[in-house]
Motif scaffolding. Structure first.
Motif, PDB file in Angstrom:
ATOM      1  N   UNK A   4       0.744  -1.387   0.114  1.00 44.39           N
ATOM      2  CA  UNK A   4      -0.055   0.039  -0.027  1.00 44.39           C
ATOM      3  C   UNK A   4       0.804   1.368   0.077  1.00 44.39           C
ATOM      4  N   UNK A   5       2.079   1.279   0.659  1.00 43.43           N
ATOM      5  CA  UNK A   5       2.715   2.469   1.010  1.00 43.43           C
ATOM      6  C   UNK A   5       3.866   2.524   0.118  1.00 43.43           C
ATOM      7  N   UNK A   6       4.298   1.597  -0.788  1.00 45.43           N
ATOM      8  CA  UNK A   6       5.362   1.440  -1.628  1.00 45.43           C
ATOM      9  C   UNK A   6       6.834   1.660  -1.017  1.00 45.43           C
ATOM     10  N   UNK A   7       6.744   1.371   0.463  1.00 49.30           N
ATOM     11  CA  UNK A   7       8.132   1.457   1.370  1.00 49.30           C
ATOM     12  C   UNK A   7       8.033   0.176   2.101  1.00 49.30           C
ATOM     13  N   UNK A   8       9.416   0.043   2.841  1.00 48.63           N
ATOM     14  CA  UNK A   8       9.557  -1.195   3.755  1.00 48.63           C
ATOM     15  C   UNK A   8       9.273  -0.780   5.015  1.00 48.63           C
ATOM     16  N   UNK A   9       9.140  -1.659   5.649  1.00 49.11           N
ATOM     17  CA  UNK A   9       9.235  -1.697   7.497  1.00 49.11           C
ATOM     18  C   UNK A   9      10.064  -2.845   7.976  1.00 49.11           C
ATOM     19  N   UNK A  10      10.881  -2.499   8.967  1.00 50.85           N
ATOM     20  CA  UNK A  10      11.478  -3.543   9.698  1.00 50.85           C
ATOM     21  C   UNK A  10      11.304  -3.920  11.154  1.00 50.85           C
ATOM     22  N   UNK A  11      10.323  -3.031  11.740  1.00 50.25           N
ATOM     23  CA  UNK A  11       9.922  -3.143  12.860  1.00 50.25           C
ATOM     24  C   UNK A  11       8.404  -2.751  13.381  1.00 50.25           C
ATOM     25  N   UNK A  12       7.836  -3.345  14.409  1.00 51.39           N
ATOM     26  CA  UNK A  12       6.639  -3.043  14.689  1.00 51.39           C
ATOM     27  C   UNK A  12       6.454  -3.155  16.301  1.00 51.39           C
ATOM     28  N   UNK A  13       6.014  -1.895  16.742  1.00 47.20           N
ATOM     29  CA  UNK A  13       5.835  -1.741  17.946  1.00 47.20           C
ATOM     30  C   UNK A  13       4.179  -1.886  18.414  1.00 47.20           C
ATOM     31  N   UNK A  14       3.866  -3.118  19.112  1.00 54.32           N
ATOM     32  CA  UNK A  14       2.553  -3.172  19.334  1.00 54.32           C
ATOM     33  C   UNK A  14       2.164  -2.830  20.569  1.00 54.32           C
ATOM     34  N   UNK A  15       1.273  -1.950  20.814  1.00 52.48           N
ATOM     35  CA  UNK A  15       0.754  -1.202  22.012  1.00 52.48           C
ATOM     36  C   UNK A  15      -0.660  -2.104  22.466  1.00 52.48           C
TER      37      UNK A  15
ATOM     38  N   UNK B  86     -10.716  -2.972  25.175  1.00 53.35           N
ATOM     39  CA  UNK B  86      -9.226  -2.866  24.955  1.00 53.35           C
ATOM     40  C   UNK B  86      -9.035  -2.351  23.354  1.00 53.35           C
ATOM     41  N   UNK B  87      -7.845  -1.941  23.255  1.00 55.99           N
ATOM     42  CA  UNK B  87      -7.452  -1.377  21.752  1.00 55.99           C
ATOM     43  C   UNK B  87      -5.876  -1.793  21.585  1.00 55.99           C
ATOM     44  N   UNK B  88      -5.815  -2.290  20.410  1.00 50.76           N
ATOM     45  CA  UNK B  88      -4.451  -2.686  19.874  1.00 50.76           C
ATOM     46  C   UNK B  88      -3.946  -1.626  18.942  1.00 50.76           C
ATOM     47  N   UNK B  89      -2.607  -1.226  18.931  1.00 51.12           N
ATOM     48  CA  UNK B  89      -2.182  -0.677  17.935  1.00 51.12           C
ATOM     49  C   UNK B  89      -0.961  -1.324  17.342  1.00 51.12           C
ATOM     50  N   UNK B  90      -0.799  -1.171  15.958  1.00 53.01           N
ATOM     51  CA  UNK B  90       0.408  -1.865  15.470  1.00 53.01           C
ATOM     52  C   UNK B  90       1.089  -0.594  14.731  1.00 53.01           C
ATOM     53  N   UNK B  91       2.211  -0.363  15.373  1.00 54.43           N
ATOM     54  CA  UNK B  91       2.972   0.930  14.647  1.00 54.43           C
ATOM     55  C   UNK B  91       4.376   0.381  14.072  1.00 54.43           C
ATOM     56  N   UNK B  92       4.004   0.528  12.699  1.00 57.85           N
ATOM     57  CA  UNK B  92       5.295  -0.084  12.020  1.00 57.85           C
ATOM     58  C   UNK B  92       6.519   1.209  11.500  1.00 57.85           C
TER      59      UNK B  92
END
Ligand SMILES: O=C(O)CCC(=O)C(=O)O
Ligand SMILES: [Fe+2]
Length: 206
Positions: A99-110, A190-196
């Motif tokens: 979707x973004x056309x860019x890579x991610x190498x980490x995700x902080x899940x809250x 509860x809420x979960x957020x995935x921050x890439x």
């Protein structure tokens, strides 16, 4: 950027500026949300203690850090080593990269257990993060507002994030604005957020 951003300007009337974010409602289907939610029930969430004004306190939420090898993340004074990507989180990462056309190498899940869990104003500008990289947030569960505050003059904006939504924070968001998930008096599910994020590999050594 999508033009679906719903911002409530709480600052100067007629202010032209909006934060450099784009909001994609319902990025995840109900089925994708259910699969991720079920997977996240087994994530090894923790509330690490951080030092605030000389005293140790557990953070008011739970979190877990998934990332590629070599992508440790320093959070306050804690160096968090990466855990390997779970199956559906990896699928979400791949969908976002498309979707973004860019890579991610980490995700902080809250994990916000209820309205009393929160995240104070901050910017994601740690030195191990690639400067000017996109940060993508996908959320599940309770609807919560994300507040944004401009560094220059304190101008505030707010966007309501619902289950399945995607919020992209584009550069120069992290150097010009701060963001927060405020505490709520209401009893919330509860809420979960995935921050890439995108980190410089081996920034903290091998
Ligand atoms: O939970 C959210 O939507 C925001 C989380 C956040 O800002 C962060 O993890 O740095
Ligand atoms: Fe953040």
């Amino acid at each position: 950027m999508t033009n679906q951003l719903e911002l409530t300007l709480a600052g100067a009337k007629g202010a032209k500026s909006e934060p450099p974010v784009s909001h994609v409602p319902a990025f995840l289907s109900p089925r994708q949300q259910a699969l991720l939610m079920a997977e996240a029930a087994d994530y090894p969430f923790e509330s690490p203690e951080i030092k605030v004004y000389g005293k140790w306190h557990p953070i008011p939420r739970q979190q877990v850090w998934f990332a590629d090898e070599g992508c440790a993340y320093r959070y306050s004074s804690l160096l968090i080593s990466p855990k390997p990507w779970p199956h559906y989180l990896m699928r979400l990462k791949q969908a976002l990269e498309g979707h973004c056309g860019t890579g991610f190498n980490g995700c902080l899940v809250n994990h916000y257990r209820g309205g009393e869990d929160a995240m104070g104003f901050h910017a994601d500008d740690e030195p191990e993060l690639v400067e000017d990289a996109l940060i993508a947030i996908v959320c599940l569960g309770a609807t919560r507002p994300l507040l944004m505050r401009r560094r220059l003059d304190g101008l505030r904006c707010r966007v309501l994030l619902q289950s399945g939504d995607l919020l992209l924070m584009h550069p120069p968001m992290q150097s010009t604005w701060e963001h927060a998930i405020p505490r709520s008096q209401k009893k919330l599910p509860p809420r979960i957020s995935f921050t890439f994020r995108n980190l410089k590999p081996y920034f903290h050594g091998r």
